[in-house]
Design an enzyme around this catalytic site. Structure first.
Site, PDB file in Angstrom:
ATOM      1  N   SER A 176      -6.807  12.599   7.813  1.00  0.00           N
ATOM      2  CA  SER A 176      -4.988  12.403   7.439  1.00  0.00           C
ATOM      3  C   SER A 176      -5.000  13.650   7.347  1.00  0.00           C
ATOM      4  O   SER A 176      -5.117  14.554   8.647  1.00  0.00           O
ATOM      5  CB  SER A 176      -5.038  11.853   6.065  1.00  0.00           C
ATOM      6  OG  SER A 176      -3.290  11.720   6.519  1.00  0.00           O
ATOM      7  N   HIS A 230      -4.935   3.335   8.582  1.00  0.00           N
ATOM      8  CA  HIS A 230      -4.532   4.544   7.874  1.00  0.00           C
ATOM      9  C   HIS A 230      -6.076   4.180   6.158  1.00  0.00           C
ATOM     10  O   HIS A 230      -5.708   3.577   5.424  1.00  0.00           O
ATOM     11  CB  HIS A 230      -4.108   4.977   7.629  1.00  0.00           C
ATOM     12  CG  HIS A 230      -3.629   6.752   7.352  1.00  0.00           C
ATOM     13  ND1 HIS A 230      -3.764   7.352   8.348  1.00  0.00           N
ATOM     14  CD2 HIS A 230      -3.811   7.599   6.050  1.00  0.00           C
ATOM     15  CE1 HIS A 230      -3.209   9.116   7.944  1.00  0.00           C
ATOM     16  NE2 HIS A 230      -3.595   8.776   5.950  1.00  0.00           N
ATOM     17  N   ASP A 272      -2.601   2.337  12.363  1.00  0.00           N
ATOM     18  CA  ASP A 272      -1.788   3.250  12.038  1.00  0.00           C
ATOM     19  C   ASP A 272      -0.629   4.330  11.907  1.00  0.00           C
ATOM     20  O   ASP A 272      -0.224   4.292  13.602  1.00  0.00           O
ATOM     21  CB  ASP A 272      -3.233   4.815  11.840  1.00  0.00           C
ATOM     22  CG  ASP A 272      -3.126   5.382  10.497  1.00  0.00           C
ATOM     23  OD1 ASP A 272      -1.766   6.547  10.290  1.00  0.00           O
ATOM     24  OD2 ASP A 272      -3.782   6.622  11.073  1.00  0.00           O
TER      25      ASP A 272
END
Length: 317
Positions: A164, A286, A256
């Site tokens: 991320s 995610h 995501d």
């Protein structure tokens, strides 16, 4: 969760999302900073696999642009021959996350890849907005490259890796060290569901804005807190030079919101002629790398990532 009807959702992911979406917990952006950070670490303690037993898990520090940067060294071996090391940069939107939130994941990486892993505890926003995070991560990478003796193992190459926000920082650090090389080269990078650009209307943003763990409102809170400069390659590395990119294992998640940001980065690498293994984990969300107890399928996803890393490392010999 009506959007889920239009997309493939793995059975274990559906059970987890149904549970999350049935709770009355406040969204992260409404919790307040301290509670948001604590809840992020707490969720990992509940939903993540326990840490792997390793020979070494040792805290240390290196100099940074605003004081010492905390690091943590992981290794499955007390000693080893010269070789590359993973530099791990945690996710959390540049606002939450630390060495503890990703501790179990780092032990998994060290155990499965049989490589040293050095995790970086970079400064967080909003107390330290952009460019504090990339400044710290680049400084840590350069220190690691030049200080094998303090790590107790000879480091011959760097493997930036992160999830991320840490995936974004992975790319940013790789680009910086390709532009101005460190004491040892970047031999491979592993960005996992990274944010690469500032485009506000990706299809995945619209499809997965609500109900898939990472929400549009939380992303907006992260972005406002971080204060990135639009068009700056150290915030949005899609704008950087891709011609020098080392071999790359690029990972996205099918459900995501920032999936498409990872996809377009991968496309730019292919256009530039970089060697890329692109893995899109279909039907998952995610954050899956830290949800391996709640999402058993995520453990196999990690094995696919490790296999790709081994493949590219072998090809580079």
């Amino acid at each position: 969760m009506s959007d889920a009807l239009a997309h493939f959702v793995r059975p274990d992911v559906k059970v987890f999302l149904d549970f999350l979406n049935s709770t009355n917990a406040p969204p992260m952006h409404e919790m307040g900073l301290d509670m948001a950070r604590a809840s992020y670490t707490a969720m990992g303690a509940i939903a993540e696999q326990p840490p792997r037993a390793l020979a070494i898990s040792r805290d240390l520090a290196c100099p940074g642009p605003a004081g010492d940067i905390a690091l943590r060294l992981y290794d499955a071996r007390e000693s080893r021959d010269a070789g590359p090391a993973v530099i791990f940069m945690h996710g959390g939107g540049f606002v939450i996350g630390d060495l503890e939130s990703h501790h179990s994941l780092c032990t998994e990486i060290a155990a499965e890849l049989d490589l040293p892993v050095i995790a970086v505890d970079y400064r967080l926003a909003p107390e330290h907005p952009f460019p504090a995070a990339p400044d710290d991560c680049e400084a840590a990478a350069r220190w690691i490259a030049a200080n094998s003796s303090q790590l107790g193992r000879e480091i011959t190459g760097l493997i930036p890796m992160g999830d991320s926000a840490g995936g974004n920082l992975t790319i940013v650090v790789t680009q910086a060290l390709c532009d101005a090389p460190a004491a040892v080269p970047v031999v491979l990078q592993v960005p996992i569901y990274p944010l690469s650009d500032d485009k506000p209307d990706h299809r995945s943003f619209l499809d997965f804005a609500e109900g898939f763990l990472l929400t549009a409102q939380t992303m907006a809170w992260f972005a406002e807190s971080y204060g990135a400069v639009v068009g700056d390659k150290r915030a949005y590395p899609l704008y950087g030079d891709h011609t020098k990119t080392p071999p790359t294992v690029l990972v996205t998640a099918g459900l995501d919101p920032i999936r498409d940001s990872g996809r377009i980065y991968g496309a730019e690498l292919v256009r530039a002629g970089a060697e890329v293994v692109f893995l899109e984990m279909k039907g998952t969300i995610h954050g899956f790398t830290q949800l391996r107890k709640a999402l058993p399928s995520a453990q196999q996803d990690m094995q696919s990532i490790f296999a790709a890393v081994r493949l590219l490392l072998e090809r580079s010999k």
